[in-house]
Write an enzyme that holds these catalytic residues in place. Structure first.
Site, PDB file in Angstrom:
ATOM      1  N   SER A 128      44.696  31.889  32.020  1.00 51.95           N
ATOM      2  CA  SER A 128      43.683  32.427  33.057  1.00 51.95           C
ATOM      3  C   SER A 128      43.881  31.264  34.374  1.00 51.95           C
ATOM      4  O   SER A 128      44.958  31.444  34.754  1.00 51.95           O
ATOM      5  CB  SER A 128      42.415  32.341  32.401  1.00 51.95           C
ATOM      6  OG  SER A 128      41.578  33.235  33.199  1.00 51.95           O
TER       7      SER A 128
ATOM      8  N   ASP B  33      42.745  44.127  32.506  1.00 50.82           N
ATOM      9  CA  ASP B  33      42.351  42.849  33.059  1.00 50.82           C
ATOM     10  C   ASP B  33      42.317  42.974  34.736  1.00 50.82           C
ATOM     11  O   ASP B  33      43.258  43.279  35.141  1.00 50.82           O
ATOM     12  CB  ASP B  33      43.596  42.011  32.569  1.00 50.82           C
ATOM     13  CG  ASP B  33      43.295  40.321  33.176  1.00 50.82           C
ATOM     14  OD1 ASP B  33      42.267  40.168  33.647  1.00 50.82           O
ATOM     15  OD2 ASP B  33      43.990  39.699  32.862  1.00 50.82           O
TER      16      ASP B  33
ATOM     17  N   HIS C  93      41.476  40.690  28.964  1.00 48.34           N
ATOM     18  CA  HIS C  93      41.541  39.262  29.341  1.00 48.34           C
ATOM     19  C   HIS C  93      40.691  38.463  28.547  1.00 48.34           C
ATOM     20  O   HIS C  93      39.742  38.802  27.881  1.00 48.34           O
ATOM     21  CB  HIS C  93      40.955  39.013  30.771  1.00 48.34           C
ATOM     22  CG  HIS C  93      41.061  37.852  31.628  1.00 48.34           C
ATOM     23  ND1 HIS C  93      42.164  37.558  32.201  1.00 48.34           N
ATOM     24  CD2 HIS C  93      40.388  36.772  31.531  1.00 48.34           C
ATOM     25  CE1 HIS C  93      42.044  36.209  32.666  1.00 48.34           C
ATOM     26  NE2 HIS C  93      41.108  35.904  32.233  1.00 48.34           N
TER      27      HIS C  93
END
Ligand code: NAG
Ligand code: NAG
Length: 401
Positions: free
Chosen positions: A189, A341, A371
């Site tokens: 991320s 995501d 995600h």
């Protein structure tokens, strides 16, 4: 009585979220994902409420919850775990105990959390890094970089760069028995963004050129130039990352000014004169056909913000905006993207741009993936997906580091 009523109220809202917030059909373990998604939406709701009544800032609710998952450095039969500082930056070291004939590889780990919360010491990451150290017989260095909004751009990046350069000194590598030709960086991320940026910076620094052998980016966010890519449109409300929550948290890395947050939401935050950057993140050029669907490309609107934020045009915030020439010599790269995501397209675009520049890229795209799955490997919500993603990138590292 008041507490009970409050808890009951929250539980009802949570249940309603779980039942009514739809998740895409091909998601496995849909009820667990619904629960996780509902918990995150509740957190965001409570955080907004707390911020409005002046009890706590929005991001503080997230960072406070994250601290619940912090672990102590506990060694086990295979791995010695040590918390220490490199200069004043906290790091957690995972050192394999078994005797080794040869020098070991090393992996830096950079956690996610939108630059605003999180720590490599959270339980899911601790499991992950312990696993990696054991499986790869590698030294793993978890980096706890500073967080926004207290420390803004480029503080988090500076910490990662410092730790990595510090560790890459000959005497430190020797102390930990690390093979200088087998060093990798991995991040997920926002940590994926930091990984990509550090790799670019080191590769373009004569002293550190070719010192990083491999980079691993797991569902990375890689740009804040255009916040209206197809994945932003399709997953505006999640699962897991909603557009508003993500922008609210991540924009704090640049500024706490709500005008910035509002402008990014409307995709009109880029300053006059930055239009030349659009072609570097143009999804209409770089996304595989399959993900373009029927979306129509529209350029972000320029010059709406009165304040100036140099970070917005800086590749140390948006690593996607460097030229092909600057991408060319990047290390072996592994990128994992997930179908459902919000920031999926950043990763997909980087795959295309890196390949166009001649970089060797392995790309895993997880259909039905969401995600943050690497963080969801612990009760109450432990997803098979998280372990599958772990095994994918670990086996890539086994072969390539
Ligand atoms: C130690 O390593 C062995 C072999 O990889 C593994 O089976 C065992 O589960 C590990 N122990 C811990 C506590 O992780
Ligand atoms: C983006 O790509 C599309 C399709 O190739 C093209 O028509 C458009 O002019 C491009 N825009 C920018 C700003 O690069």
């Amino acid at each position: 009585m008041g507490h009970k009523a409050l808890c009951f109220g929250f539980s009802c809202v949570l249940l309603a979220y779980c039942v009514y917030s739809p998740v895409p059909e091909n998601i496995e373990e849909p009820w667990k994902v619904r629960l996780m998604d509902a918990l995150i939406k509740m957190t965001s709701l409570v955080a907004t409420l707390f911020e409005n009544i002046g009890l706590m800032k929005y991001e503080e609710v997230f960072s406070t919850l994250a601290t619940v998952h912090l672990t102590k450095p506990i060694s086990d039969e295979n791995i010695t775990v040590i918390d220490t500082n490199f200069r004043d930056i906290p790091v957690r070291l995972y050192l394999p105990k078994r005797k080794s004939e040869r020098q070991r590889p090393a992996i830096f780990f950079i956690h996610g959390g939108a630059f605003a919360f999180g720590s490599c010491k959270m339980s899911a990451y601790d499991d992950l890094n312990r696993w990696a150290a054991n499986k790869l017989d590698a030294v793993v260095v978890g980096i706890d970089h500073r967080l926004a909004p207290q420390y803004q751009f480029p503080a988090a990046l500076e910490d990662c760069v410092f730790v990595i350069k510090f560790f890459l000194r000959d005497e430190v590598l020797a102390e930990f028995g690390v093979d200088p030709t087998r060093v990798g960086i991995m991040g997920e991320s926002s940590g994926g963004a930091l990984t990509a940026i550090v790799s670019q910076l080191l590769q373009n620094d004569p002293e550190f050129k070719d010192r990083i052998k491999a980079q691993v980016l797991i569902y990375p966010g890689l740009q804040s130039i255009d916040t209206y890519l197809p994945s932003h449109r399709e997953y505006e409300h999640g699962p897991i990352l909603s557009r508003e929550m993500t922008i609210k948290l991540a924009s704090l890395y640049v500024s706490e000014d709500t005008a910035l947050f509002q402008a990014i939401l409307k995709n009109e935050h880029m300053p006059e004169g930055s239009g030349h950057l659009f072609k570097l993140v143009n999804w209409s050029d770089f996304l595989p056909e399959k993900y373009k669907k029927n979306h129509v490309y529209t350029e972000p609107i320029l010059g709406k913000l009165s304040a100036s934020y140099p970070a917005l045009v800086d590749s140390r915030l948006s690593p996607l905006i460097v030229s092909d020439a600057q991408l060319q010599n990047l290390p072996l790269t592994y990128i994992l993207t997930c179908e459902h995501d919000l920031i999926r397209d950043d990763g997909l675009i980087y795959v295309t741009r890196l390949r166009n520049a001649g970089v060797q890229v392995s790309h895993d795209h997880v259909e039905g993936g969401i995600h943050g799955a690497l963080s969801f490997t612990r009760a109450p919500v432990s997803l098979h997906l998280g372990l599958r993603i772990r095994d994918k990138y670990i086996s890539w590292l086994e072969e390539n580091l």
